[in-house]
Scaffold this motif. Structure first.
Motif, PDB file in Angstrom:
ATOM      1  N   THR A  69       0.818  -1.210   0.000  1.00  0.00           N
ATOM      2  CA  THR A  69       0.000   0.000   0.000  1.00  0.00           C
ATOM      3  C   THR A  69       0.852   1.260   0.000  1.00  0.00           C
ATOM      4  O   THR A  69       0.342   2.344  -0.279  1.00  0.00           O
ATOM      5  CB  THR A  69      -0.925   0.025   1.234  1.00  0.00           C
ATOM      6  OG1 THR A  69      -0.129  -0.002   2.422  1.00  0.00           O
ATOM      7  CG2 THR A  69      -1.860  -1.173   1.230  1.00  0.00           C
ATOM      8  N   SER A  70       2.134   1.132   0.328  1.00  0.00           N
ATOM      9  CA  SER A  70       2.999   2.316   0.362  1.00  0.00           C
ATOM     10  C   SER A  70       4.310   2.134  -0.401  1.00  0.00           C
ATOM     11  O   SER A  70       5.022   3.111  -0.640  1.00  0.00           O
ATOM     12  CB  SER A  70       3.334   2.687   1.815  1.00  0.00           C
ATOM     13  OG  SER A  70       4.000   1.615   2.469  1.00  0.00           O
ATOM     14  N   ALA A 127       9.748   5.064  -2.339  1.00  0.00           N
ATOM     15  CA  ALA A 127       8.700   5.977  -2.772  1.00  0.00           C
ATOM     16  C   ALA A 127       7.563   5.945  -1.775  1.00  0.00           C
ATOM     17  O   ALA A 127       7.053   4.885  -1.424  1.00  0.00           O
ATOM     18  CB  ALA A 127       8.190   5.571  -4.155  1.00  0.00           C
ATOM     19  N   GLY A 128       7.180   7.133  -1.263  1.00  0.00           N
ATOM     20  CA  GLY A 128       6.099   7.210  -0.295  1.00  0.00           C
ATOM     21  C   GLY A 128       6.556   7.095   1.141  1.00  0.00           C
ATOM     22  O   GLY A 128       5.742   7.182   2.053  1.00  0.00           O
TER      23      GLY A 128
END
Length: 221
Positions: free
Chosen positions: A138-139, A176-177
């Motif tokens: 999810t991230s 990323a994130g």
């Protein structure tokens, strides 16, 4: 014959209704203890373990595993492992943590476990229900998760010094994130988080010590 068949059908239907009613009573009155400090019975644990393993294996079988020998990928994976995984799955030279001791089922100590790359990737990406294992997909993007898998392939049997070197060579929590690194997630403070059997269990506080994560009769300060 028709009457006998109808009677048998009625008996079977009645038994199913009775089982459903007993199951509803069992659940409604909370007879099953879901506390994490009380283990499942052996039959329940075996059923859950088998169902979980088959579920992951069937889905992981469809995953194509890329090459995992790139040094840069392994280093990136080490930084993210220290920041995101070590508190549960531990690391070389690291004793049990508050989190790892409190989870049930206990997370596997990945420095002592060989993992199948496809299974590891699927588990990292999708997580495991009711186990404490998050769905990092999810991230994180797939490349970052494969970096973690590349590191996990090298982790079993790794010496603590080699682990520290990899983490300190990395950028820490970097994908990323990802949120900005916190003091506990940076490579330079890694050794502070490895508070296992190799550290003083009762360090003496100094005058400059700021009260942090402390426990007294269930209170937090």
């Amino acid at each position: 014959m028709t009457q006998l068949r109808n009677r048998n059908l009625a008996i079977h239907a009645g038994l199913w209704v009775l089982l459903l009613l007993l199951g509803a009573i069992f659940i409604w009155f909370g007879f099953y203890n879901f506390a994490a400090d009380v283990k499942h019975s052996r039959p329940v644990f075996s059923l859950i373990e088998t169902a979980r393993e088959r579920s992951v294996l069937v889905r992981a079988a469809k995953i194509g595993v890329p090459p995992l020998e790139d040094r840069a990928a392994i280093v990136k994976g080490a930084g993210n492992y220290q920041a995101m995984c070590a508190q549960c799955h531990l690391a070389p030279g690291m004793g049990p943590t508050e989190l790892s001791r409190g989870l049930y089922p206990s997370p596997p100590a990945l420095a002592k476990s060989n993992v199948d790359p496809a299974v590891a990737f699927w588990t990292i990406k999708h997580g495991i229900k009711a186990s404490g294992m998050p769905a990092w997909g999810t991230s994180m993007g797939d490349p970052d998760m494969w970096n973690l898998v590349a590191f996990l392939k090298k982790l079993p049997g790794m010496e603590a010094a080699a682990y520290r070197e990899l983490v300190q060579s990395s950028a820490g929590h970097s994908h990323a994130g990802a949120a900005a690194p916190s003091p506990g997630n940076t490579p330079h403070s890694m050794e502070e988080s490895m508070h296992g059997e190799h550290e003083d269990a009762n360090p003496k506080p100094s005058a400059a010590t700021v009260p942090g994560h402390m426990h007294k009769e269930g209170e937090q300060h």
